[in-house]
Write a protein that holds these residues in place. Structure first.
Motif, PDB file in Angstrom:
ATOM      1  N   ILE A   1       0.740  -1.134  -0.250  1.00  0.00           N
ATOM      2  CA  ILE A   1      -0.069  -0.339  -0.419  1.00  0.00           C
ATOM      3  C   ILE A   1       0.781   1.483   0.013  1.00  0.00           C
ATOM      4  O   ILE A   1       0.546   2.319  -0.368  1.00  0.00           O
ATOM      5  CB  ILE A   1      -1.318   0.318   1.317  1.00  0.00           C
ATOM      6  N   ASP A   2       1.732   1.614   0.797  1.00  0.00           N
ATOM      7  CA  ASP A   2       2.487   2.218   1.307  1.00  0.00           C
ATOM      8  C   ASP A   2       4.301   1.853   1.292  1.00  0.00           C
ATOM      9  O   ASP A   2       4.196   1.045   2.540  1.00  0.00           O
ATOM     10  CB  ASP A   2       2.166   3.391   1.975  1.00  0.00           C
TER      11      ASP A   2
ATOM     12  N   TYR B   1       4.296   3.736 -10.265  1.00  0.00           N
ATOM     13  CA  TYR B   1       5.727   3.751 -11.070  1.00  0.00           C
ATOM     14  C   TYR B   1       6.127   5.137 -10.297  1.00  0.00           C
ATOM     15  O   TYR B   1       7.115   4.678  -9.517  1.00  0.00           O
ATOM     16  CB  TYR B   1       5.570   3.746 -12.223  1.00  0.00           C
ATOM     17  N   MET B   2       5.252   5.790  -9.859  1.00  0.00           N
ATOM     18  CA  MET B   2       5.654   7.200  -9.094  1.00  0.00           C
ATOM     19  C   MET B   2       6.216   6.620  -7.281  1.00  0.00           C
ATOM     20  O   MET B   2       6.460   6.684  -7.265  1.00  0.00           O
ATOM     21  CB  MET B   2       4.739   7.960  -9.334  1.00  0.00           C
ATOM     22  N   LYS B   3       4.837   6.055  -7.099  1.00  0.00           N
ATOM     23  CA  LYS B   3       4.593   6.001  -5.453  1.00  0.00           C
ATOM     24  C   LYS B   3       5.697   4.478  -5.205  1.00  0.00           C
ATOM     25  O   LYS B   3       6.598   3.957  -3.872  1.00  0.00           O
ATOM     26  CB  LYS B   3       3.279   5.231  -5.103  1.00  0.00           C
TER      27      LYS B   3
ATOM     28  N   ASP C   1       9.705   6.493  -6.506  1.00  0.00           N
ATOM     29  CA  ASP C   1      10.071   7.185  -6.185  1.00  0.00           C
ATOM     30  C   ASP C   1      11.042   7.588  -4.446  1.00  0.00           C
ATOM     31  O   ASP C   1      11.908   8.169  -4.119  1.00  0.00           O
ATOM     32  CB  ASP C   1       9.156   8.388  -6.499  1.00  0.00           C
ATOM     33  N   PRO C   2       9.824   6.701  -4.068  1.00  0.00           N
ATOM     34  CA  PRO C   2      11.185   7.220  -2.521  1.00  0.00           C
ATOM     35  C   PRO C   2      12.579   6.096  -1.810  1.00  0.00           C
ATOM     36  O   PRO C   2      13.610   7.112  -2.056  1.00  0.00           O
ATOM     37  CB  PRO C   2      10.670   5.786  -1.007  1.00  0.00           C
ATOM     38  N   LEU C   3      12.362   5.121  -3.410  1.00  0.00           N
ATOM     39  CA  LEU C   3      14.215   5.012  -3.555  1.00  0.00           C
ATOM     40  C   LEU C   3      14.808   5.477  -3.457  1.00  0.00           C
ATOM     41  O   LEU C   3      15.865   5.322  -3.366  1.00  0.00           O
ATOM     42  CB  LEU C   3      13.472   3.480  -4.165  1.00  0.00           C
ATOM     43  N   LEU C   4      14.755   6.255  -5.155  1.00  0.00           N
ATOM     44  CA  LEU C   4      15.383   6.999  -5.482  1.00  0.00           C
ATOM     45  C   LEU C   4      15.576   8.779  -5.068  1.00  0.00           C
ATOM     46  O   LEU C   4      16.759   9.018  -5.583  1.00  0.00           O
ATOM     47  CB  LEU C   4      14.675   7.746  -7.538  1.00  0.00           C
TER      48      LEU C   4
END
Length: 574
Positions: free
Chosen positions: A409-410, A519-521, A524-527
């Protein structure tokens, strides 16, 4: 001769790759004019029937989607053949034009909104698209000629000027050429060969219509009405025409072309299928599975956002098989079916209790009647040596299972680059069944670590940290609970909220498979974390930076056949 086939295949695949249709009301006069040159026996057809906002669509894509990775053409550029370099130049022009919508339509001379068509005249591919400035297209081709050394032969056919690029070597007995033309506001790309009928090019260029066209047969309107597609776009592959071509010498346009090709080759690789038995039996199969059709249910495009709902149906008239397949449908949890609610979700709906009887019914139908056609008889013999009843010993252990679900989920990663860890992880995994408690107790005998766990029947959750050792840096506390007909493994507040909602969610037969991703979720946090560490982003992940797209893929079956729903939602980079 092999070079002819390779050249033809390359161009056919390239033309077929340009395939996307959309939605609106009735067929325009432009469509009617184009369709009058498409034979009713065409094996493949795809048309964008209403002007598609190509300029806005390209602007709505994220930057990552419009960019080719560095070095994408390095290997191709090493090819010494002029024809290869010609296509490399065209590909590079396309890549450069994807900078934004204005650049794209200016490069190719298109209007902001365009119609396009892809179909075949037998085996010969034809691609058409509306153009506003033909000089732009000729400029791209001139550039490709200058960069590759490949030159064209100018010609005129019944008043239509065109360019012909020879794809085969000069010493080849049979020749294949790539043809480009602009006529009546339509750019056309097609093939011309020395072994197909002379009038074929006339039809492809739109100067000689066909006697029995797709418009005469009302095929497009029939597909739209039958499947409830919008009128924006329709595509299909006609299985019946393909089978006719493989089992006859002149049953349709494709059959005649293949016969000519086999004559040149000196052998007919499909001779075994041209017996009366094969012709009759394969035709019966094709009648049961006549077409694969596709169209749009949804289309929204602005210069900052686009959303597509595209549905493909593998049509079937075999109600026995459809009924058996429908029995397999299981339960897909509601949380797996919403594209915006998670990073990644997957649902598999299978009614395990129905698996053996359903597969047995399918097996029996495929073994009846007893085929006389050689290849079909061999297939039946191999099938008869197996039996789906053997699955009974395995499905018995999963008695009552209706479906599986998984959702990330997040998640959040800490900003401490010296001691990286997950700040939070919200996820859920579910097993839905008639009696999940019984299945859990059965699983205990196979997993000793679970032997002492007792799940409260009131739905209260128990922590699994003591059972499943988890590294501290992961910072997650998995919990397990019985929620109605669902055995739920979850983590985080959002996972707990979904678990609670499941308690009152009935288990119904609502589908076979669904998978979605944001794909953004996902990236994005990883990158962002990698950037904070000062480390370079791996090349294979660099392209996913700011990739703002959501996709969902669903497989189901109803009385019309197998349905594959594809949804895509994209936003421009802010």
């Amino acid at each position: 001769m092999n070079k002819i086939l390779i050249a033809a295949a390359v161009v056919a695949v390239g033309a077929g790759g340009y395939w996307y249709s959309q939605q609106s009301t009735s067929l325009s006069t432009t469509d009617s004019a184009v369709l009058s040159y498409v034979p009713a026996d065409t094996p493949l057809f795809s048309a964008q029937l209403n002007p598609f906002p190509i300029k806005d669509y390209i602007n709505s894509l994220s930057d990552a989607y419009r960019q080719f990775p560095p070095g994408s053409f390095d290997e191709l550029e090493q090819e010494s053949d002029q024809r290869a370099q010609f296509f490399v130049s065209l590909l590079k022009s396309y890549a450069d034009s994807m900078k934004d919508g204005d650049t794209f339509i200016t490069t190719f001379g298109l209007a902001a909104e365009v119609r396009s068509y892809v179909y075949t005249l037998g085996a010969v591919p034809v691609f058409k698209i509306e153009v506003e400035n033909a000089d732009a297209i000729w400029a791209i081709l001139d550039k490709a000629e200058a960069q590759s050394g490949l030159t064209h032969t100018p010609a005129n056919l019944k008043g239509v000027d065109y360019r012909s690029y020879q794809l085969t070597d000069a010493e080849e007995k049979e020749q294949v050429s790539l043809v480009f033309a602009v006529h009546d506001g339509l750019f056309t790309a097609t093939l011309s060969t020395s072994f197909t009928e002379a009038t074929l090019l006339e039809t492809a260029l739109g100067v000689t219509s066909v006697d029995n066209s797709i418009a005469d047969a009302n095929i497009v309107e029939e597909i739209i009405t039958k499947h409830g597609f919008t009128n924006e776009g329709v595509s299909f592959v006609n299985h019946k025409e393909i089978i006719t071509a493989l089992t006859s010498t002149d049953g349709n346009q494709l059959a005649g072309q293949l016969s000519k090709l086999y004559e040149i080759m000196g052998e007919d690789p499909m001779a075994e299928l041209k017996t009366p038995a094969c012709s009759s039996e394969l035709a019966a199969i094709a009648n049961n599975w006549p077409r694969t059709v596709a169209g749009y249910d949804e289309l929204t495009v602005t210069d900052s956002h686009s959303a597509f709902g595209f549905r493909t149906v593998i049509e079937s008239e075999n109600q026995v098989l459809l009924g058996a397949y429908q029995k397999l449908r299981g339960y897909l949890p509601s949380y797996t079916q919403y594209i915006d609610n998670s990073v990644f979700s997957l649902g598999l709906g299978i009614d395990v209790n129905q698996m053996v009887p359903a597969l047995t019914g399918i097996w029996d139908d495929m073994l009846t009647p007893e085929y006389q056609c050689g290849p079909l008889a061999e297939m039946q013999m191999q099938m008869s040596q197996q039996s789906p009843a053997m699955l009974g010993m395995f499905t018995g252990m999963a008695n009552g299972v209706k479906g599986l679900g998984v959702s990330l989920i997040d998640y959040k990663i800490s900003e401490d680059t010296q001691s990286p860890q997950l700040d939070s992880l919200d996820a859920v995994v579910t097993l839905s069944a008639d009696n999940p408690a019984t299945l859990f107790n059965m699983a205990k005998s196979f997993v000793p670590e679970l032997a002492n766990l007792q799940l409260p029947e009131n739905g209260d959750a128990i922590e699994l940290s003591s059972v499943v050792p988890i590294p501290a840096e992961l910072n997650i506390t998995p919990k397990l609970a019985l929620k109605g007909n669902h055995l739920v493994l979850f983590s985080g507040e959002k996972g707990a909220a979904i678990a609670d909602k499941l308690e009152k969610e009935p288990v119904t037969s609502n589908g076979l498979f669904v998978v979605s991703a944001d794909y953004m979720k996902m990236f994005d946090p990883l990158l962002t974390f990698i950037e904070m560490t000062g480390e370079p982003i791996p090349e294979e992940l660099e392209g996913m930076k700011h990739y703002d797209m959501r996709t969902q893929f669903t497989l189901d079956i109803d009385q019309q056949g197998f349905e594959i729903d594809t949804h895509m939602d994209s936003r421009a980079t802010k």
